[in-house]
Motif scaffolding. Structure first.
Motif, mmCIF file in Angstrom:
data_model
loop_
_atom_site.group_PDB
_atom_site.id
_atom_site.type_symbol
_atom_site.label_atom_id
_atom_site.label_comp_id
_atom_site.label_asym_id
_atom_site.label_seq_id
_atom_site.Cartn_x
_atom_site.Cartn_y
_atom_site.Cartn_z
ATOM 1 N N ARG A 126 3.197 -75.151 -60.525
ATOM 2 C CA ARG A 126 2.150 -75.405 -61.517
ATOM 3 C C ARG A 126 1.177 -74.232 -61.638
ATOM 4 N NH1 ARG A 126 1.089 -81.445 -59.248
ATOM 5 N NH2 ARG A 126 1.360 -80.216 -57.346
ATOM 6 N N LEU A 127 1.280 -73.262 -60.716
ATOM 7 C CA LEU A 127 0.490 -72.037 -60.857
ATOM 8 C C LEU A 127 0.988 -71.180 -62.016
ATOM 9 C CD1 LEU A 127 0.123 -71.027 -57.102
ATOM 10 C CD2 LEU A 127 -1.758 -71.665 -58.634
ATOM 11 N N GLY A 128 2.208 -71.429 -62.463
ATOM 12 C CA GLY A 128 2.749 -70.714 -63.605
ATOM 13 C C GLY A 128 2.810 -69.211 -63.378
ATOM 14 N N GLU A 129 2.257 -68.456 -64.309
ATOM 15 C CA GLU A 129 2.308 -66.992 -64.229
ATOM 16 C C GLU A 129 1.528 -66.432 -63.036
ATOM 17 O OE1 GLU A 129 -0.315 -64.912 -67.209
ATOM 18 O OE2 GLU A 129 -0.526 -66.977 -67.980
ATOM 19 N N TYR A 130 0.719 -67.261 -62.382
ATOM 20 C CA TYR A 130 -0.096 -66.791 -61.260
ATOM 21 C C TYR A 130 0.538 -67.083 -59.899
ATOM 22 C CZ TYR A 130 -3.323 -67.103 -65.199
ATOM 23 O OH TYR A 130 -3.897 -66.980 -66.441
ATOM 24 N N LEU A 131 1.725 -67.679 -59.931
ATOM 25 C CA LEU A 131 2.379 -68.089 -58.693
ATOM 26 C C LEU A 131 2.630 -66.909 -57.760
ATOM 27 C CD1 LEU A 131 3.829 -70.131 -56.876
ATOM 28 C CD2 LEU A 131 5.874 -69.851 -58.308
ATOM 29 N N GLU A 132 3.137 -65.819 -58.302
ATOM 30 C CA GLU A 132 3.506 -64.680 -57.468
ATOM 31 C C GLU A 132 2.306 -64.093 -56.728
ATOM 32 O OE1 GLU A 132 5.549 -60.214 -57.905
ATOM 33 O OE2 GLU A 132 5.633 -61.657 -59.559
ATOM 34 N N ASP A 133 1.144 -64.062 -57.385
ATOM 35 C CA ASP A 133 -0.039 -63.446 -56.788
ATOM 36 C C ASP A 133 -0.842 -64.392 -55.913
ATOM 37 O OD1 ASP A 133 0.393 -60.945 -57.861
ATOM 38 O OD2 ASP A 133 -0.746 -61.370 -59.697
ATOM 39 N N PHE A 134 -0.763 -65.706 -56.170
ATOM 40 C CA PHE A 134 -1.659 -66.630 -55.473
ATOM 41 C C PHE A 134 -0.945 -67.630 -54.564
ATOM 42 C CE2 PHE A 134 -4.232 -64.998 -58.891
ATOM 43 C CZ PHE A 134 -5.476 -64.838 -58.293
ATOM 44 N N GLY A 190 -7.251 -83.208 -61.309
ATOM 45 C CA GLY A 190 -6.220 -82.349 -61.898
ATOM 46 C C GLY A 190 -6.819 -81.033 -62.369
ATOM 47 N N LEU A 191 -6.205 -79.926 -61.930
ATOM 48 C CA LEU A 191 -6.731 -78.603 -62.251
ATOM 49 C C LEU A 191 -5.660 -77.747 -62.910
ATOM 50 C CD1 LEU A 191 -8.638 -77.937 -58.904
ATOM 51 C CD2 LEU A 191 -9.700 -78.345 -61.131
ATOM 52 N N LYS A 192 -6.091 -76.962 -63.896
ATOM 53 C CA LYS A 192 -5.170 -76.082 -64.608
ATOM 54 C C LYS A 192 -5.629 -74.632 -64.438
ATOM 55 C CE LYS A 192 -5.519 -75.754 -69.057
ATOM 56 N NZ LYS A 192 -5.474 -76.052 -70.513
ATOM 57 N N PRO A 193 -4.760 -73.739 -63.939
ATOM 58 C CA PRO A 193 -5.119 -72.319 -63.857
ATOM 59 C C PRO A 193 -5.312 -71.745 -65.253
ATOM 60 C CG PRO A 193 -3.177 -72.806 -62.515
ATOM 61 C CD PRO A 193 -3.413 -73.996 -63.374
ATOM 62 N N THR A 194 -6.359 -70.931 -65.424
ATOM 63 C CA THR A 194 -6.653 -70.413 -66.763
ATOM 64 C C THR A 194 -6.744 -68.896 -66.842
ATOM 65 O OG1 THR A 194 -9.053 -70.617 -66.405
ATOM 66 C CG2 THR A 194 -7.899 -72.497 -67.418
ATOM 67 N N LEU A 204 -8.901 -66.569 -59.073
ATOM 68 C CA LEU A 204 -8.192 -67.369 -60.072
ATOM 69 C C LEU A 204 -9.120 -68.484 -60.543
ATOM 70 C CD1 LEU A 204 -5.560 -67.997 -61.605
ATOM 71 C CD2 LEU A 204 -4.927 -69.502 -59.698
ATOM 72 N N ARG A 205 -9.324 -68.541 -61.849
ATOM 73 C CA ARG A 205 -10.145 -69.612 -62.413
ATOM 74 C C ARG A 205 -9.285 -70.846 -62.664
ATOM 75 N NH1 ARG A 205 -13.764 -66.657 -67.117
ATOM 76 N NH2 ARG A 205 -14.481 -64.886 -65.847
ATOM 77 N N LEU A 206 -9.904 -71.996 -62.413
ATOM 78 C CA LEU A 206 -9.271 -73.286 -62.656
ATOM 79 C C LEU A 206 -10.195 -74.111 -63.533
ATOM 80 C CD1 LEU A 206 -8.302 -74.121 -58.948
ATOM 81 C CD2 LEU A 206 -6.824 -73.032 -60.653
ATOM 82 N N GLU A 207 -9.602 -75.052 -64.268
ATOM 83 C CA GLU A 207 -10.401 -75.903 -65.145
ATOM 84 C C GLU A 207 -9.940 -77.341 -65.004
ATOM 85 O OE1 GLU A 207 -10.375 -76.100 -69.811
ATOM 86 O OE2 GLU A 207 -11.582 -74.360 -69.201
ATOM 87 N N ASP A 208 -10.925 -78.272 -64.892
ATOM 88 C CA ASP A 208 -10.546 -79.680 -64.819
ATOM 89 C C ASP A 208 -10.460 -80.278 -66.221
ATOM 90 O OD1 ASP A 208 -13.114 -80.311 -65.688
ATOM 91 O OD2 ASP A 208 -13.818 -81.034 -63.745
#
Length: 542
Positions: free
Chosen positions: A186-194, A96-100, A111-115
């Protein structure tokens, strides 16, 4: 008119004429995504585990014969050929990864991700848009299209072939994987760019990576800024110069012309109470570069504006230009190594990089991309490997022509002994306030066949400079004391002393100099010669 100016003006005139011909075709957008968003958002969270997608990473680089005649074929077939990619599932990947955080350079989107355990990963767009570095009013211009089109000179899958070779050569490395980032809410605010983007996914070299063999199992990964601050503000650390040289020779073999300071991280270890740093290369976006294969790129290179944009070939004759972005760190770290050291490391690297290792490495490309592009690059790499030992001599001599030996903001003793007209030995020691030696920091005999000047920089701290000898050296010795209360001693005949040049302020410094020593009192020294804070201005730091 001067010949160089004539060539530059002629090349620029030809470029402008060709630009005005308008053969670049349709304009590029600034999007780095391969798949547009769906018409409607998913009602439930999708499950992407075990899913794949087939897509070309850069179909917009596909061009006809007229365009490629003027602008180059580059690696367009690799960019426009569809490839199957694994779809990244943020819910299950790595537990499970969360964009940060979004980051990256002006041309790459990161885009950084964190487990769940806090370990960081990074997604880096495969496609680039260097035109975004232009002023905003130019970003939709014809020039912007040309600059974006030049991205096709990079190989989109080159990063995949490097880890097996790096492991064979014996240097730290990341291990990127190509993934497709879906339009996942689940990309949240980064969905549009990524969302809809093909990216390289790799572990972010940062902090504690003791469970990562590719990072040398280091418990402390540092940025270049942090490493250099350790090196120059204190004198209780050192960089493993032979290890760094291995990494730099590998850079030269693969033609990586973008090795500026931010493209490194540093694995820290402790040895007898001393911090030892080993290089960790990252961001290998410009290896196997193929720009100069048509009229307009050829004319551009004739301008001399970007000499380090070296097209990959079977020879290593232009290392000074290729290594331009890495020059600052090379001068800082490699001064302690002799030519014999360079030859030993080069022989070790060449021996480790066998034909079998090269073949296995290039097989990491997708099968259809391997068939399209691998053979000529492998042949060129093998040729560069076989010529490595002979090719590095010129760059070594250029680097050592003015050798830098740099202290820190703590106390050091610089002992310089003129052994003969052709040899000068430099030793540097860590000392305490009472002048007692605590540890040797540097020891090197410089040869006049390679080195014309030795530049010693004390920076801050109360430093001692002791220079002695009986012969007049062919190597000039220049000293900048920097901040602090420094002492200078020159012992030897006038003929020897004439090769010594000292610069410092009047402030509480002491001088015991032989006649003939050249001395300059400078009340307003340059910041980048004065102390560690100023010295860091010499580097490109994040």
């Amino acid at each position: 008119m001067h010949p160089k100016r004539y060539h530059l003006s002629t090349a620029l005139s030809c470029l402008l004429g060709l630009f005005s011909a308008g053969c670049i075709g349709n304009k590029y957008t600034h999007s780095l995504q391969q798949v547009p968003p769906p018409a409607e958002s998913a009602a439930v969270l999708p499950a992407y585990a075990d899913s794949t997608i087939t897509v070309a990473v850069g179909k917009h680089y596909g061009r006809g014969g007229l365009h490629t005649f003027f602008y180059g074929k580059h690696y367009r077939p690799a960019w426009t050929t569809p490839v199957e990619f694994r779809v990244l599932d943020l819910g299950t990947d790595k537990g499970g990864l969360k964009p940060t955080q979004q980051g990256g350079s002006r041309q790459t989107r990161n885009l950084r991700l964190e487990d769940a355990d806090g370990k960081e990963y990074v997604l880096r767009s495969v496609d680039k848009d260097p035109a975004t570095a232009l002023p905003e009013k130019w970003q939709k211009s014809y020039a912007a299209n040309i600059i974006r089109d030049a991205t096709s000179a990079t190989h989109p899958y080159a990063a995949l072939v490097l880890p097996p070779m790096a492991e064979a050569v014996g240097i730290h490395h990341t291990k990127p994987e190509l993934v497709y980032i879906p339009h996942d809410p689940r990309l949240g605010e980064y969905l549009e760019d990524f969302g809809g983007m093909v990216a390289l996914m790799e572990i972010r070299p940062n902090d504690n990576l003791s469970d990562e063999p590719g990072m040398g199992n280091s418990e402390n990964i540092k940025s270049t800024r942090a490493m250099l601050k350790d090196r120059f503000f204190e004198n209780n650390s050192r960089v493993d110069a032979r290890y760094y040289l291995r990494a730099r020779l590998f850079d030269m073999l693969i033609g990586d012309w973008s090795r500026h300071e931010d493209n490194w991280r540093w694995a820290q270890y402790k040895h007898d109470g001393v911090k030892v740093y080993q290089a960790v290369p990252r961001d290998r976006d410009n290896v196997f570069y193929k720009l100069n294969d048509a009229i307009i790129p050829w004319l551009f290179m004739r301008t001399g504006l970007k000499k380090h944009f070296q097209t990959y070939s079977d020879n290593l004759s232009n290392l000074d230009d290729l290594n331009r972005s890495g020059r600052n760190l090379d001068e800082t770290i490699l001064a302690s190594l002799s030519y014999q050291d360079w030859m030993e490391v080069a022989d070790s690297v060449s021996t480790a990089l066998t034909d079998e290792v090269i073949e296995q490495s290039f097989r990491q490309m997708p099968g259809n991309i391997y068939q399209l592009t691998a053979s000529p690059i492998m042949t060129q790499l093998q040729s560069r490997r076989d010529r490595l030992g002979k090719s590095i001599r010129k760059y070594y001599k250029d680097l050592m022509r003015e050798a830098l030996v740099v202290g820190s903001d703590k106390h050091e003793r610089f002992e310089v002994e003129v052994l003969s007209a052709n040899e000068v030995r430099v030793q540097v020691y860590k000392i305490n306030k009472e002048g007692e030696e605590k540890r040797q920091l540097f020891d090197r005999v410089f040869q006049a066949t390679d080195t014309k000047e030795i530049h010693l920089y004390g920076l801050n701290g109360d430093d001692e400079f002791i220079i002695k000898g009986e012969s007049r050296p062919k190597i000039k010795i220049k000293v900048w004391g920097g901040a602090g209360e420094d002492s200078y001693t020159v012992k030897g005949p006038k003929s020897m002393a004439r090769s010594i040049w000292i610069e410092d302020t009047e402030y509480r410094n002491s001088y015991e100099l032989s006649p003939g020593t050249r001395q300059k009192i400078e009340q307003n020294p340059q910041a980048n010669q004065f102390d560690a804070e100023g010295w860091l201005l010499r580097y490109y730091l994040d």
